[in-house]
Structure formats: C-alpha cells, structure tokens
Design an enzyme around this catalytic site. Sequence first.
Site, short mmCIF file in Angstrom:
data_model
loop_
_atom_site.label_atom_id
_atom_site.label_comp_id
_atom_site.label_asym_id
_atom_site.label_seq_id
_atom_site.Cartn_x
_atom_site.Cartn_y
_atom_site.Cartn_z
N ASP A 93 0.82 -1.21 0.00
CA ASP A 93 0.00 0.00 0.00
C ASP A 93 0.85 1.27 0.00
O ASP A 93 0.46 2.29 -0.55
CB ASP A 93 -0.93 0.01 1.22
CG ASP A 93 -2.13 -0.90 1.04
OD1 ASP A 93 -2.08 -1.77 0.15
OD2 ASP A 93 -3.11 -0.75 1.79
N CYS A 134 1.78 -8.96 3.01
CA CYS A 134 1.11 -7.66 3.00
C CYS A 134 -0.38 -7.78 2.71
O CYS A 134 -0.89 -8.84 2.38
CB CYS A 134 1.80 -6.74 2.00
SG CYS A 134 1.54 -4.98 2.32
N SER A 484 -8.18 5.25 5.19
CA SER A 484 -7.39 4.52 6.17
C SER A 484 -8.11 4.44 7.50
O SER A 484 -8.83 5.36 7.90
CB SER A 484 -6.04 5.22 6.37
OG SER A 484 -5.37 4.72 7.51
#
Length: 592
Positions: A93, A134, A484
């Site tokens: 990301d 990830c 986020s």
Amino acid sequence: MTSPSMPDTPTTWPPMRSNFPVDSMRSLARRAEWKPLGVTPEQLDWPKVAIVNTSNDLAACFAHLDEIVMVLKEELRSLGVLPLEIRTSAPSDFITSVGQAGRYVLPARDLITNDIEVMVEGAQLDGMICLSSCDKTTPAHLMAAGRLNVPTVIIPCGYQHSGLAADGSADIEEVFLQASYHSIRGGDQGQMESMADTAIRGPGVCAGLATANSMHMIAEVLGMAVSGAAPVRAGSEPMWDSVRRSAAALVHALRNGIRPRDVITTGAIQDAVTVMLSVGASVNTIKHLQAVAVEAGLDIDVWEAFRTQGRRVPLLASIRPNGPHLVEDLEDAGGTATILRELAPLLSPATERITVTGETLAERIGAAQPADGTIIRGLDDPYSTQPSIVVLRGSLAATGSVSKRPIPDPGPYTFTGPARIFHSREEGIEAVAEGRVQVGDVVVLRGLGLEGGPGMGFVSGLIFALEGAGLAGQVGFVTDGQYSGLANSGVMVGEVSPEAATGGAIGLIQDGDPIAIDLQAGTLDVLVDPEVLSARPPFRQPEEHVPDAGPVGYLDLYRSAVQPLACGAVLCPRPGSAAQAVCAADAGRPAS
C-alpha cells in the site's frame, strides 16, 4: 501443540491428480523439464505442491519470504512432498499506490488470485502452501483456495519490528499519519526524515492491527492456518515453529483429503466476523471476507453479518492504530487463539468445525491460554460495547457502507447536514484550504468506487485536511472511495454502495441535499423525496476530474469485470458457477 501425523512412506498417498501415466507425453515432458532442477525419478511420484511466494524488493513486508521458502522446501521434501515455488504479483500500500493514485492496490488482490489459478490449475498441482504477508496477499490466497479447492495451508509470515516496539517514536502507520499532516501543514523536514528512518527495524508487515495483521488473524480463525499463527513477530522462533507445523498440516490435508471448502464454511466466516469486531480490525476485512465467501461458493452476506453481529460483539482488545497497545502485546497475550477462547459463547454453534490440521475449533479453543484481563479482556469486562466497525444501509447506501470508530468512542453518533460535493481528493483539499467547507456540512466525495476509480480511490488526504483545519467532528464525511483506519474521528462513512458510477444514489445528490448519518441505528440516508431523486440525470464524472487513463491494461479489464462490494469486489465469476449465483444474490439484496 502437536503436529498432525506424518506419512509413513510415499506409497501411502491417496491418488494424486498430478501423477500422469508414466508413458504419457505430459509425464515425459515434465520429467525432462524437472530433471535439470534436481527432481529425482522417485520424487516424480510424490504429491506436488505449490509454495506460493509473494516476495519482491519493493517493501520490507516481503524481505524474509525467500528464506521461509528454503526452510519449507526442506520440510516438505523430508515428508515425501515435492515443493514447487511459484511467484505472484504483490502490492504494498505504501509503495505501489503511487501510480494511478493507488488504483492498482485493491485490483492486485484479484490479480494474485488469478496468478495462482494459472499456475496451480494449469500445472495440475495437488495442493499449495501460501506465504501471506502484505494486505492483499492473504485475502487473495484464501480466495484462490476457495476457488481451486485443493488442499491448502496459509502461513501468516509475521509483522515487522517497529520503532515503537524498540523505544522509538513511530511505526510505519505513525509515519503515514504524520507525513500526511506534514504535507498539508508543513513543519520540520529533518524530524520527519528521522522518524521515517527509524520506524521499521526488520522485515514483515505493518506493526499494527491494520489490514495485514487482521487478515492473518482471519486465516487462523477460518482454520486455514495452524493455531498460534497470528499475530506473530516476523523471523521469530514462533514464526518458524508455525512454518514447520504448516508443512506438516499440508501433508495431513493431502493424506486425508481436507480441502478449503471443508474448512471455509458459513460458520467459519461468521466466526471471523465476530473476531474482527472484537478486536476493532480493519474495515477492509469486510470486502475481503465477502470475496472469500464468494470464491468458496457460500451464500452469506458478510456486510449484513458485520451489521448485525456488531450490535452484540463487545470489544476485547484495543490495539494500535485503534488503541494504546502494540500488536506485540496482543501476540504475547495469546493472540487469535485466546481471542477465540474468550469469544466461545458467541461463536457459531458448529465449534466442531474442522480446521486444516484436522483439529476442531473446539480443540483449539481448549488448548488456548486464558485472557490476561488487560491486553485481552473477557466478555464480562470489555473495553467497549459500542461496535468499532459499523455497517450502514439506507437510501444513500442500499447495499452497504462502513464507518470505522475510535476506541474509546466518545461520539457523536449522529450527524445531519447539507451535502458539499467533490469529485476528487484534490478538489476537496483545495476547498478546505479556501474555507469553503463549513461547520455542519457533510462532505461528499464521489466517483471513486470500484468502477468509478477504477479500483477504489484512496481519500484519506481529504480527511487529514479536514482534521488539520480543525473540522474533525464538526463535519460529516461520506465517500464511495476508501480511507485509512487511522482516520476515524468524527462521523465518517466510506465504501458507499451502490457507487456513483453504477447508478447509486450518491451520484444523484446535489449540493445542499440533507444527508443523515446515524451510527447507532446503522443508517445512511439522503432526505430527498425518492421520486425527485430518481428523476435527476444520471451521474457523470465532471470532465476535469476524470482520472488519467494511464496505460491501456489491467485497470481497464478490472473496470469491465469487477462486481459490486456486496459481492466482495470479485471479478466476474464463471457463468453458472456457485460464485456467480452468490454475486447475483448479493448485488440485488435490498437494504434491511
């Protein structure tokens, strides 16, 4: 924890699909290709499994995976299994979000899934062991497992040693947050560079309960990873123990015919929802779990499961970025296994459901250590009874939207105000800087969904701009993009579906339309007469905000094939498949 039983000799294996007739063209061609790789004639009769490696040099997340491959190969060969390493794409990301404004990141999940299908199904391998690191690798591995349904084990490969855990001032998530403020407010560049230089002290995923560690925990809850696998420090002895037990677990699954669809059941998905709510996990787990369910052929509305279970699942842990404790604290307190133990009364009735090791969930719970009462609390003394993840539905989000709440949650829980509409993050930031966003407004950022993006635009920069202007908690925020989990102050709602680009109500609203958000009731509404709303012209992204087309390639294919969030944002499933039936049902579900 004892390992599953081992094969007596290679001759005890059940029939394997990879074992072609020895006089066939395929068998002889494979013998020719593999002889230079050191594969012996004896090994040609062994089960052949893929080690799915997502290693690359783009981020610390993946730096240790090649070392894990070497150990796994040795372990599997010692158990009479032929390991064959394959590699897939793997985004970070923080790194691969530069090109196309981050639009490659979510679509990469499905690219990984298809990478695996091409290699494992194309070569007719017998199983796979997936090195998950990830954010997008774990959901992709679980999706591929559900789709291919060959014996599979997921290995969560651990989190990085962070500056916070080493008496420093920051981890990578703190760097992201402070750098976002820094880009808006300015400040001491040298201090920011020092923070960046000391935030990450070793390989592994982000050291917090963001998407990567949340999905690692999900793999264990579902039963697709060994018990005690998550969260785990990358490179630690517990990680290596998990690696070795995972090799034994795959052997057990191969010998006993345990397949992902035996493990990933409706009850397993519901239990994963319960665990995610109990730890305040990443909101991305909703769409990823829905995608896993679709690929496994399960007809379950994960969005509704989060919505309804959120009202009865208390918060048992408070881990960064949602609370004060480190992920190291969560691991040391027993991790996923202990969370499951404390949640036992709230788990699905089928606690006898099987896991990839052959143990039942009940057996795993029985072996887990009890909660310490501080890092992990019991049901009778939770951190909060307010849901940390709230799924909202209503006239502005017929099939769903999501809000991430702070811990503890001081409110407010409702917000009603006039819409102030923007079509790009940059347009919104400029309006904030110029004072055109006022206290009481509901900022609406639209046209950034799965198709509109394509791939879902990342909008946190606008939220940080609102916070920098002192408007956090003073305005509402609604978007069909994503943001986020670090941005959870005030009343903010993301991933509104249907999105603007596909005819959703968010594309029909106008400046000044009253928007009502109620986190307690789980509703998101536009207070405009439905007939008036439906009579408005369809949404078109203003020309000046149409994203740069970039290279003609994967994002164009993604836009044409991606299914709605209600279907987990999977790519167009095979006609007549169980996945297609699930998608059709999910996409048409009315608000409840």
